[in-house]
Scaffold this motif. Structure first.
Motif, PDB file in Angstrom:
ATOM      1  N   TYR A 129       0.828  -1.206   0.000  1.00  0.00           N
ATOM      2  CA  TYR A 129       0.000   0.000   0.000  1.00  0.00           C
ATOM      3  C   TYR A 129       0.868   1.263   0.000  1.00  0.00           C
ATOM      4  N   ASN A 130       1.907   1.281   0.821  1.00  0.00           N
ATOM      5  CA  ASN A 130       2.783   2.453   0.863  1.00  0.00           C
ATOM      6  C   ASN A 130       3.510   2.663  -0.456  1.00  0.00           C
ATOM      7  N   ASP A 131       3.861   1.588  -1.136  1.00  0.00           N
ATOM      8  CA  ASP A 131       4.464   1.743  -2.457  1.00  0.00           C
ATOM      9  C   ASP A 131       3.484   2.435  -3.405  1.00  0.00           C
ATOM     10  N   ALA A 132       2.216   2.050  -3.333  1.00  0.00           N
ATOM     11  CA  ALA A 132       1.199   2.688  -4.180  1.00  0.00           C
ATOM     12  C   ALA A 132       1.044   4.169  -3.828  1.00  0.00           C
ATOM     13  N   ILE A 133       1.111   4.498  -2.547  1.00  0.00           N
ATOM     14  CA  ILE A 133       1.016   5.901  -2.132  1.00  0.00           C
ATOM     15  C   ILE A 133       2.199   6.698  -2.668  1.00  0.00           C
ATOM     16  N   LEU A 134       3.389   6.173  -2.476  1.00  0.00           N
ATOM     17  CA  LEU A 134       4.600   6.927  -2.793  1.00  0.00           C
ATOM     18  C   LEU A 134       4.930   6.981  -4.287  1.00  0.00           C
TER      19      LEU A 134
ATOM     20  N   PHE B   9      -3.078  -7.768  -2.505  1.00  0.00           N
ATOM     21  CA  PHE B   9      -4.242  -7.903  -1.632  1.00  0.00           C
ATOM     22  C   PHE B   9      -5.418  -7.150  -2.228  1.00  0.00           C
ATOM     23  N   CYS B  10      -6.601  -7.535  -1.774  1.00  0.00           N
ATOM     24  CA  CYS B  10      -7.806  -6.805  -2.156  1.00  0.00           C
ATOM     25  C   CYS B  10      -8.809  -6.862  -1.019  1.00  0.00           C
ATOM     26  N   THR B  11      -9.745  -5.942  -1.071  1.00  0.00           N
ATOM     27  CA  THR B  11     -10.770  -5.844  -0.048  1.00  0.00           C
ATOM     28  C   THR B  11     -11.915  -5.022  -0.593  1.00  0.00           C
ATOM     29  N   TYR B  12     -12.982  -4.965   0.153  1.00  0.00           N
ATOM     30  CA  TYR B  12     -14.003  -3.961  -0.106  1.00  0.00           C
ATOM     31  C   TYR B  12     -14.499  -3.421   1.217  1.00  0.00           C
ATOM     32  N   GLY B  13     -15.125  -2.263   1.135  1.00  0.00           N
ATOM     33  CA  GLY B  13     -15.652  -1.612   2.321  1.00  0.00           C
ATOM     34  C   GLY B  13     -16.813  -0.718   1.925  1.00  0.00           C
ATOM     35  N   HIS B  14     -17.255   0.063   2.878  1.00  0.00           N
ATOM     36  CA  HIS B  14     -18.382   0.961   2.631  1.00  0.00           C
ATOM     37  C   HIS B  14     -18.112   1.863   1.431  1.00  0.00           C
ATOM     38  N   PHE B  15     -19.109   2.009   0.566  1.00  0.00           N
ATOM     39  CA  PHE B  15     -19.044   3.027  -0.475  1.00  0.00           C
ATOM     40  C   PHE B  15     -19.405   4.371   0.147  1.00  0.00           C
ATOM     41  N   ARG B  16     -20.454   4.394   0.867  1.00  0.00           N
ATOM     42  CA  ARG B  16     -20.882   5.526   1.698  1.00  0.00           C
ATOM     43  C   ARG B  16     -21.406   4.915   2.986  1.00  0.00           C
ATOM     44  N   ILE B  17     -21.341   5.660   4.071  1.00  0.00           N
ATOM     45  CA  ILE B  17     -21.692   5.063   5.363  1.00  0.00           C
ATOM     46  C   ILE B  17     -23.182   5.103   5.691  1.00  0.00           C
ATOM     47  N   TRP B  18     -23.993   5.835   4.918  1.00  0.00           N
ATOM     48  CA  TRP B  18     -25.422   5.932   5.223  1.00  0.00           C
ATOM     49  C   TRP B  18     -26.125   4.620   4.929  1.00  0.00           C
ATOM     50  N   PRO B  19     -27.161   4.294   5.717  1.00  0.00           N
ATOM     51  CA  PRO B  19     -27.806   2.976   5.630  1.00  0.00           C
ATOM     52  C   PRO B  19     -28.303   2.581   4.236  1.00  0.00           C
TER      53      PRO B  19
ATOM     54  N   TYR C 144      -4.412  -4.092  -4.812  1.00  0.00           N
ATOM     55  CA  TYR C 144      -3.043  -3.593  -4.961  1.00  0.00           C
ATOM     56  C   TYR C 144      -2.100  -4.774  -5.097  1.00  0.00           C
ATOM     57  N   ILE C 145      -1.147  -4.632  -6.009  1.00  0.00           N
ATOM     58  CA  ILE C 145      -0.185  -5.698  -6.281  1.00  0.00           C
ATOM     59  C   ILE C 145       1.226  -5.163  -6.043  1.00  0.00           C
ATOM     60  N   ASP C 146       2.051  -5.961  -5.389  1.00  0.00           N
ATOM     61  CA  ASP C 146       3.456  -5.616  -5.202  1.00  0.00           C
ATOM     62  C   ASP C 146       4.079  -5.420  -6.588  1.00  0.00           C
ATOM     63  N   PRO C 147       4.845  -4.332  -6.787  1.00  0.00           N
ATOM     64  CA  PRO C 147       5.430  -4.084  -8.116  1.00  0.00           C
ATOM     65  C   PRO C 147       6.218  -5.270  -8.682  1.00  0.00           C
ATOM     66  N   VAL C 148       6.826  -6.067  -7.833  1.00  0.00           N
ATOM     67  CA  VAL C 148       7.595  -7.232  -8.288  1.00  0.00           C
ATOM     68  C   VAL C 148       6.696  -8.239  -9.006  1.00  0.00           C
ATOM     69  N   PHE C 149       5.421  -8.263  -8.642  1.00  0.00           N
ATOM     70  CA  PHE C 149       4.492  -9.264  -9.170  1.00  0.00           C
ATOM     71  C   PHE C 149       3.492  -8.696 -10.172  1.00  0.00           C
ATOM     72  N   GLN C 150       3.605  -7.431 -10.504  1.00  0.00           N
ATOM     73  CA  GLN C 150       2.654  -6.841 -11.442  1.00  0.00           C
ATOM     74  C   GLN C 150       2.796  -7.441 -12.827  1.00  0.00           C
ATOM     75  N   GLY C 151       1.697  -7.445 -13.563  1.00  0.00           N
ATOM     76  CA  GLY C 151       1.699  -7.958 -14.927  1.00  0.00           C
ATOM     77  C   GLY C 151       1.582  -9.471 -15.031  1.00  0.00           C
ATOM     78  N   GLN C 152       1.227 -10.125 -13.935  1.00  0.00           N
ATOM     79  CA  GLN C 152       1.122 -11.582 -13.925  1.00  0.00           C
ATOM     80  C   GLN C 152      -0.315 -12.072 -13.764  1.00  0.00           C
ATOM     81  N   GLY C 153      -1.290 -11.164 -13.842  1.00  0.00           N
ATOM     82  CA  GLY C 153      -2.687 -11.564 -13.731  1.00  0.00           C
ATOM     83  C   GLY C 153      -3.183 -11.758 -12.314  1.00  0.00           C
ATOM     84  N   ILE C 154      -2.424 -11.301 -11.338  1.00  0.00           N
ATOM     85  CA  ILE C 154      -2.793 -11.524  -9.940  1.00  0.00           C
ATOM     86  C   ILE C 154      -4.009 -10.700  -9.540  1.00  0.00           C
ATOM     87  N   SER C 155      -4.155  -9.504 -10.092  1.00  0.00           N
ATOM     88  CA  SER C 155      -5.338  -8.693  -9.759  1.00  0.00           C
ATOM     89  C   SER C 155      -6.613  -9.440 -10.088  1.00  0.00           C
TER      90      SER C 155
END
Length: 170
Positions: A22-27, A69-79, A90-101
């Motif tokens: 995740y930090n790699d994606a941020i930076l 890794f992947c996940t999902y969460g609230h789109f909006r918090i209202w009921p 998000y995929i580690d740059p070392v493993f990108q392009g291998q269909g892991i997503s």
């Protein structure tokens, strides 16, 4: 891809690798509209929030390493949004392009369907054509284009929303 890739539920021992990815994606990318790396405490709180809300966190593991890794969460918090989630992958740059997503997203979508989710939203930087085409291949359709809503790396960024309606899938 020479190694077997195992997709499984994440656990706390995976958090350092998840944080690194995740930090790699941020930076280094515009995949995350954030500029400051997250701390281990932030990632632990994020993970605990996912678990407490019954949201999945999946990892792809190969050769003893977390490739993504992947996940999902609230789109909006209202009921009234309770049947809509926003996912991330998000995929580690070392493993990108291998269909892991795609290996991660297919079971995540299946989990969403089993959990009664109706709509899955993906927020994608408009320049990320790889992610755009990945989502198209899984049935997502672009539903919005927000111009210049992010500012990172000294430039304005456009955000696309893509949507998958699960009842439309076979």
């Amino acid at each position: 891809m020479n190694s077997i890739i195992n997709v499984r539920n994440a656990n706390e021992a995976d958090l350092p690798a998840i944080l690194h990815i995740y930090n790699d994606a941020i930076l280094n990318t515009t995949a995350v509209y954030s500029e400051q790396p997250h701390t281990p405490e932030m990632r632990q709180a994020w993970y605990q929030d996912r678990i407490d809300n019954g949201f999945p966190v999946l990892v792809a593991e190969t050769g003893g390493k977390i490739a993504g890794f992947c996940t999902y969460g609230h789109f909006r918090i209202w009921p009234c949004y309770r049947y809509t989630v926003e996912h991330s992958v998000y995929i580690d740059p070392v493993f990108q392009g291998q269909g892991i997503s795609k290996l991660l997203l297919r079971p995540l979508i299946d989990i969403a369907r089993k959990n009664g989710i109706h709509a899955v939203i993906a927020g994608i930087d408009s320049e990320n054509q790889i992610s755009y085409h990945l989502h198209q291949s899984l049935g997502f359709r672009q539903v919005a284009h927000f111009k210049e809503v992010g500012f990172k790396f000294n430039r304005w960024l456009d955000l696309l929303f893509m949507q998958l309606l699960l009842e439309e899938q076979n």
